[in-house]
Write an enzyme that holds these catalytic residues in place. Structure first.
Site, PDB file in Angstrom:
ATOM      1  CE  LYS A 235       5.607   6.407  16.901  1.00 32.96           C
ATOM      2  NZ  LYS A 235       6.912   5.760  16.942  1.00 32.96           N
TER       3      LYS A 235
ATOM      4  N   GLY B 220       2.475   2.152  13.789  1.00 30.78           N
ATOM      5  CA  GLY B 220       1.889   0.852  13.492  1.00 30.78           C
ATOM      6  C   GLY B 220       0.397   0.886  13.207  1.00 30.78           C
TER       7      GLY B 220
ATOM      8  CE  LYS C 214      -2.521  16.166  -1.011  1.00 31.73           C
ATOM      9  NZ  LYS C 214      -3.995  16.172  -0.861  1.00 31.73           N
TER      10      LYS C 214
ATOM     11  CB  ILE D 206       1.359   9.617   0.862  1.00 36.23           C
ATOM     12  CG1 ILE D 206       1.938  10.822   1.616  1.00 36.23           C
ATOM     13  CG2 ILE D 206       2.214   9.247  -0.345  1.00 36.23           C
ATOM     14  CD1 ILE D 206       2.063  12.096   0.797  1.00 36.23           C
TER      15      ILE D 206
ATOM     16  CE  LYS E 207       8.366  -2.818   8.530  1.00 36.71           C
ATOM     17  NZ  LYS E 207       9.427  -2.332   9.418  1.00 36.71           N
TER      18      LYS E 207
ATOM     19  CD  GLU F 220       9.066   2.368  10.149  1.00 38.14           C
ATOM     20  OE1 GLU F 220       9.151   1.196  10.503  1.00 38.14           O
ATOM     21  OE2 GLU F 220       8.024   3.043  10.273  1.00 38.14           O
TER      22      GLU F 220
ATOM     23  CD  GLU G 158       6.129   4.926  13.081  1.00 37.64           C
ATOM     24  OE1 GLU G 158       6.407   4.035  13.886  1.00 37.64           O
ATOM     25  OE2 GLU G 158       4.979   5.388  12.934  1.00 37.64           O
TER      26      GLU G 158
ATOM     27  NE  ARG H 101      11.811  -2.741  16.295  1.00 43.52           N
ATOM     28  CZ  ARG H 101      10.850  -1.971  15.803  1.00 43.52           C
ATOM     29  NH1 ARG H 101      10.493  -0.881  16.443  1.00 43.52           N
ATOM     30  NH2 ARG H 101      10.256  -2.263  14.661  1.00 43.52           N
TER      31      ARG H 101
ATOM     32  CB  VAL I 232      11.994  -8.473  12.345  1.00 41.38           C
ATOM     33  CG1 VAL I 232      11.890  -9.817  11.637  1.00 41.38           C
ATOM     34  CG2 VAL I 232      11.192  -8.488  13.644  1.00 41.38           C
TER      35      VAL I 232
HETATM   36  C1  MV4 Z   1       0.675   7.369   6.051  1.00 36.10           C
HETATM   37  C2  MV4 Z   1       0.128   6.802   4.870  1.00 36.10           C
HETATM   38  C3  MV4 Z   1      -0.258   7.664   3.869  1.00 36.10           C
HETATM   39  N1  MV4 Z   1      -0.113   8.996   4.024  1.00 36.10           N
HETATM   40  N2  MV4 Z   1       0.797   8.690   6.155  1.00 36.10           N
HETATM   41  C4  MV4 Z   1       0.903   3.283   8.557  1.00 36.10           C
HETATM   42  C5  MV4 Z   1       1.434   3.062   9.929  1.00 36.10           C
HETATM   43  C6  MV4 Z   1       2.154   4.285  10.321  1.00 36.10           C
HETATM   44  N3  MV4 Z   1       3.531   3.975  10.553  1.00 36.10           N
HETATM   45  C7  MV4 Z   1       1.996   5.244   9.192  1.00 36.10           C
HETATM   46  N4  MV4 Z   1       1.257   4.588   8.156  1.00 36.10           N
HETATM   47  C8  MV4 Z   1       0.892   5.249   7.039  1.00 36.10           C
HETATM   48  N5  MV4 Z   1       1.052   6.607   7.082  1.00 36.10           N
HETATM   49  C9  MV4 Z   1       0.401   9.478   5.165  1.00 36.10           C
HETATM   50  N6  MV4 Z   1       0.509  10.824   5.301  1.00 36.10           N
HETATM   51  C10 MV4 Z   1      -0.006   5.411   4.801  1.00 36.10           C
HETATM   52  C11 MV4 Z   1       0.366   4.637   5.888  1.00 36.10           C
HETATM   53  C12 MV4 Z   1       0.175   3.215   5.708  1.00 36.10           C
HETATM   54  C13 MV4 Z   1       1.246   2.353   5.560  1.00 36.10           C
HETATM   55  C14 MV4 Z   1       2.561   2.783   5.598  1.00 36.10           C
HETATM   56  C15 MV4 Z   1       3.609   1.908   5.460  1.00 36.10           C
HETATM   57  C16 MV4 Z   1       3.358   0.571   5.239  1.00 36.10           C
HETATM   58  C17 MV4 Z   1       2.076   0.087   5.186  1.00 36.10           C
HETATM   59  C18 MV4 Z   1       1.000   0.970   5.341  1.00 36.10           C
HETATM   60  C19 MV4 Z   1      -0.282   0.481   5.296  1.00 36.10           C
HETATM   61  C20 MV4 Z   1      -1.333   1.344   5.457  1.00 36.10           C
HETATM   62  C21 MV4 Z   1      -1.106   2.703   5.674  1.00 36.10           C
END
Ligand code: MV4
Length: 450
Positions: A116, A164, A201, A203, A237, A275, A288, A292, A295
């Site tokens: 990542k 994830g 940071k 978000i 999801k 994403e 990310e 693939r 779903v």
């Molecule tokens: C984040 C974020 C807030 N700020 N990155 C969750 C899994 C991984 N793919 C990255 N994720 C997140 N990254 C920053 N800088 C919040 C999440 C996150 C999240 C993102 C998408 C959908 C659901 C989520 C649930 C919790 C945290």
């Protein structure tokens, strides 16, 4: 065109891929574990090969067994579906080494996106917006402290081998950095055998919005608009829709262009998903890239009336995507995941025999499932047993159709997420379209009165 494809998967996606192969005149080989002997993908395949016992490790994850099945049946290509070996760089390489086309990107691309921190650096160089944070991996706690001070708290520590949510820690103040660093590193090392960390940071209250891309072998890259997957629980999801209720035309255009730039930067090939995190000010950041078919690809299929699996197979064969011009769709599609889980008991898996199964129907109602009356949901695999997808000319109409379709859906003998989705469709916040990834944390999971 390919004459014969092996489908290295099970369940609804195996059936989904098989259907397109049949329509394209391509012969199919199903592989199955002994637990899936009586499944629909096995029954409908032209040939079927048993690849081991119920345990995924000894069947759907066994590269040796799957390659042996491919050699014996003489297939031209392997479609990995999602999960299992779909994002395994080694498997993509082994297929190539055996002269079998892996329907997905080459090993190097899968490998790069799987790391990542490297993926993020590559995207930043390609001009794709990324969240402010460390450049590359953190060398020490001291390094993390310095970067965190620059970007400002709260920060997120993320495992480079993660995705994830695993190996991720929210750190609210400098006082919590050391504990977060130690626990995230330990967790990542144990889970992935790689404790590399990077920092971003945090978000706050973001949405998850992703862009579907398709790339051919001739350097053409297109996108097919977005899917909003903000409604998740523990990084699973539950609902996906398109268009996103919050994207403006201008932001959609920028996000689509960023996703195409991402695909171009890595010489992508096949169907992929970029994403993004979307913040409350309307900014978006690369999160990310999934290498693939996902779903929720069906949501995109329904708004564009377009078969993404067919396109995957065509580009894998070398057919160019030239000449395609996508105009924004006028339709709105919503998908809900039907899982064999009890939504009123912490979504606990509920395997067992389905005594009675009745699918909804009607105009623009699609059910992708391998389940039927008398089918037994095995405890060995994912609890998703199907997807219900509806589309209409507006979000409100799609919600009304979804409510109607859910009322027609009967699954007896096991618990499912259907009653939760019925509640969700009536929820004022869901209907308003204004929510973030924390939505389900505040949701009232009181079971409805019978
Ligand atoms: C984040 C974020 C807030 N700020 N990155 C969750 C899994 C991984 N793919 C990255 N994720 C997140 N990254 C920053 N800088 C919040 C999440 C996150 C999240 C993102 C998408 C959908 C659901 C989520 C649930 C919790 C945290």
């Amino acid at each position: 065109m390919f004459k014969k494809i092996l489908i290295a998967n099970r369940g609804e996606i195996a059936l989904r891929i098989q259907r397109t192969c049949r329509e394209m005149g391509i012969s199919t080989v199903a592989v199955y574990s002994t637990a899936d002997r009586d499944s629909l993908p096995v029954r409908f395949a032209d040939e079927a090969v048993c690849i081991g016992p119920p345990s995924s490790k000894e069947s759907y994850l066994s590269m040796a067994n799957i390659i042996a099945a491919a050699e014996i049946t003489g297939v031209d290509a392997i479609h990995p579906g999602y999960g299992f070996l779909a994002e395994n760089a080694e498997f993509s390489q082994i297929c190539a080494d055996h002269g079998i086309k892996f329907i997905g990107p080459p090993a190097e691309v899968i490998h790069m996106m799987g790391d990542k921190s490297t993926a993020k650096d590559t995207m930043k160089k390609a001009g794709v917006p990324v969240v402010p944070g460390s450049d590359g991996l953190l060398e020490s706690l001291e390094h993390a402290r310095k970067v965190a001070k620059v970007v400002g708290y709260p920060v997120l520590l993320k495992a480079t081998a993660g995705g994830g949510g695993k190996g991720m820690r929210l750190v609210k103040t400098e006082a919590g950095l050391e504990a977060g660093w130690n626990s995230a590193r330990t967790e990542a090392g144990a889970a992935f055998g790689n404790n590399g960390m990077y920092l971003e940071k945090f978000i706050e209250e973001p949405r998850h919005i992703e862009i579907q891309v398709i790339s051919d072998q001739h350097g053409n890259h297109i996108h097919m608009s977005e899917r909003d997957c903000t409604i998740q629980r523990r990084h699973q999801k539950l609902v996906e829709e398109s268009p996103s209720p919050v994207l403006t035309k201008a932001t959609r255009k920028k996000m689509g262009a960023a996703a195409v730039a991402a695909a171009k930067a890595v010489n992508y090939e096949g169907a992929g998903t970029v994403e993004f995190l979307y913040d409350k000010h309307g900014n978006f950041f690369f999160m990310e890239m999934n290498t693939r078919i996902q779903v929720e690809h069906t949501v995109t299929e329904e708004i564009f009336d377009y078969d993404l699996i067919k396109e995957q197979i065509k580009v894998a064969y070398g057919i160019p995507i030239l000449g395609i011009d996508y105009y924004p769709s006028e339709r709105h599609a919503i998908e809900v995941r039907i899982n064999a889980e009890d939504p009123y008991n912490d979504f606990r898996p509920s395997p067992g025999k389905i005594q009675y199964f009745h699918k909804p129907g009607g105009h623009k109602v699609r059910v992708d499932t391998h389940a039927f009356s008398g089918y037994t949901i095995s405890p060995h695999y994912d609890s998703m047993i199907g997807k219900l997808i509806v589309s209409a000319m507006s979000r409100d109409e799609a919600i009304a159709k979804m409510e109607r379709a859910l009322e027609e859906f009967i699954v007896e003998g096991i618990k499912t997420t259907i009653p939760f989705h019925k509640q969700l469709m009536k929820d004022a916040r869901f209907r308003s379209g204004k929510f973030d990834t924390g939505f389900l944390e505040d949701f009232d999971f009181t079971p409805p009165e019978e």
